[in-house]
Design an enzyme around this catalytic site. Structure first.
Site, PDB file in Angstrom:
ATOM      1  N   TYR A 207       6.068 -10.440   6.725  1.00  0.00           N
ATOM      2  CA  TYR A 207       6.130  -8.986   6.879  1.00  0.00           C
ATOM      3  C   TYR A 207       6.774  -8.653   8.214  1.00  0.00           C
ATOM      4  CZ  TYR A 207       2.798  -8.137   3.033  1.00  0.00           C
ATOM      5  OH  TYR A 207       2.176  -8.063   1.825  1.00  0.00           O
TER       6      TYR A 207
ATOM      7  N   ASP B 256       0.827  -1.202   0.000  1.00  0.00           N
ATOM      8  CA  ASP B 256       0.000   0.000   0.000  1.00  0.00           C
ATOM      9  C   ASP B 256       0.866   1.258   0.000  1.00  0.00           C
ATOM     10  OD1 ASP B 256      -2.326   1.389  -0.027  1.00  0.00           O
ATOM     11  OD2 ASP B 256      -2.973   0.847   1.986  1.00  0.00           O
TER      12      ASP B 256
END
Length: 418
Positions: A193, A138
């Site tokens: 992540y 994002d």
């Protein structure tokens, strides 16, 4: 008379035989002296029309592409290992017709064209080069181990030429050949992540933020944080951790294999910690909401039971932590490596040799950007100020609606978690 007649007869037969053999060329072997014949016209016609020769010609055409300067180069399916700092970019994925919102893929496609790796028209339609990314990161989100797959011309010094046409905050760190049908999204088994945040996030809710750099996380609090993160392991219904997902939507069930917070460290005078999470796939905002809910619990805005309740069918108002600090660390291809990694033709999609380059990039571009932005803008402190408006005890459909946007779920290999 008889001799003349025989002479004319031989000449006539010879002429007739030569006439029938028109279009045949004679080749004398230099070694054996044997005579061989090869058709001239018929081979060319076969190449143009059909048959075995035509098939060969078609195959060669698909394997070799021609550039503007008439050089013929092989076109092959490869993967590129990318590292980038997401600051200043509107995410990873290219948005056609939205040039004012620059993305990481905008920069990459431009570099591919300038370097002579793809034709100009492939930039307008990325399907022409079979382009696919492992994860859609994002706005503002960084990556240390993003992997994309595509077909390109195998020019010399590909990495060097691409990097010379990329800004310093985007680097191609590795390149490997893969099978023709490889798809980086669908072939990815799991994604890892990290999320770097100031430990101030775990301070009690009545702790003042005027001197945020003075806060230090107690070992007991870190243990509680990790117990809460450990609750996420396994398969749960995460419909409350994304947008536009119904409670009974099967795709909202996600499998988490790891989630822990590491030991604190000091940077820029402030204390930070890094959270690591690995899962099969993630939905839009999922990781940020998983972290946001644990922060709310540790700070005292809700009890531990809210985690279990959030996996039920009722709507729970789950806060979404800031995007700053989220980094795509690694993507995993265990099934592909097991099937093709040892076939003698392809390499395992592991990046052991690139580990030092990955770490160096993080130290130079990713970590400083996160620390400097946090210290200057205080995004975590600003976000924590919004926690009191969340109602953790009742259903909160209205609060969920304000988060809604484009769902980033890509099916089996979905990614984005952002």
């Amino acid at each position: 008379m008889t001799v003349n007649f025989l002479h004319r007869l031989c000449v006539s037969v010879l002429h007739g035989w030569l006439y029938k053999c028109a279009g045949i060329r004679w080749i004398m072997s230099e070694e054996s002296g044997n005579v061989q014949t090869k058709p001239l016209k018929r081979v060319e016609e076969g190449n143009r029309e059909s048959g075995e020769n035509g098939h060969i010609r078609k195959k060669l055409k698909s394997d070799v592409e021609q550039t503007g300067d008439e050089r013929k180069l092989p076109k092959r399916k490869v993967v590129l290992l990318l590292a980038y700092s997401g600051k200043g970019y509107y995410g990873m994925q290219r948005n056609a017709g939205s040039s004012q919102f620059k993305t990481i893929e905008d920069e990459l496609v431009t570099a591919l064209i300038k370097s002579g790796c793809i034709p100009d028209n492939h930039g307008d339609d990325m399907k022409k080069m079979s382009f696919q990314r492992c994860a859609r990161t994002d706005k503002g989100v960084s990556a240390a181990g993003q992997v994309v797959s595509l077909k390109l011309w195998m020019i010399e010094d590909i990495k060097e030429k691409l990097n010379s046409n990329l800004p310093p905050q985007i680097r191609v760190l590795g390149l490997k050949r893969v099978t023709g049908g490889f798809n980086s999204k669908n072939s990815c088994d799991a994604r890892t992540y990290s999320y770097m945040l100031p430990t101030l996030a775990f301070a009690p809710k009545d702790y003042g933020t005027e001197n945020s750099t003075a806060f230090r996380l107690e070992p007991e609090t870190l243990q509680r944080v990790n117990r809460l993160f450990g609750s996420y392991k396994g398969t749960h219904n995460f419909h409350n951790f994304t947008s536009q997902k119904a409670a009974r939507d099967p795709s909202a069930r996600r499998y988490i294999t790891e989630m822990t917070c590491g030991e604190p460290f000091v940077r820029g005078g402030a204390e930070f910690a890094e959270i690591t999470v690995r899962g099969q796939s993630f939905m839009m905002h999922q990781i940020r909401k998983m972290i946001g809910l644990v922060i709310a619990v540790v700070k005292g805005y809700s009890g531990d039971e809210v985690l279990k309740r959030s996996w039920g069918e009722e709507k729970v108002d789950v806060p979404k932590a800031p995007g700053l600090g989220l980094v795509l660390e690694k993507v995993h291809f265990d099934r592909y490596n097991k099937r093709f990694g040892g076939d003698g033709l392809h390499e395992c999609l592991e990046w052991t040799e690139e580990e030092q380059a990955i770490l160096a990039f993080k130290e130079e571009h990713i970590y400083p950007s996160i620390v400097e932005t946090e210290c200057q803008e205080g995004s975590m402190a600003s976000w924590m100020a919004t926690l009191p408006i969340h109602d953790f005890e009742a259903t909160a459909k209205g609060a969920q609606d304000k988060d809604r946007g484009q769902d980033d779920d890509e099916g089996n290999g979905s990614d984005s978690a952002l």
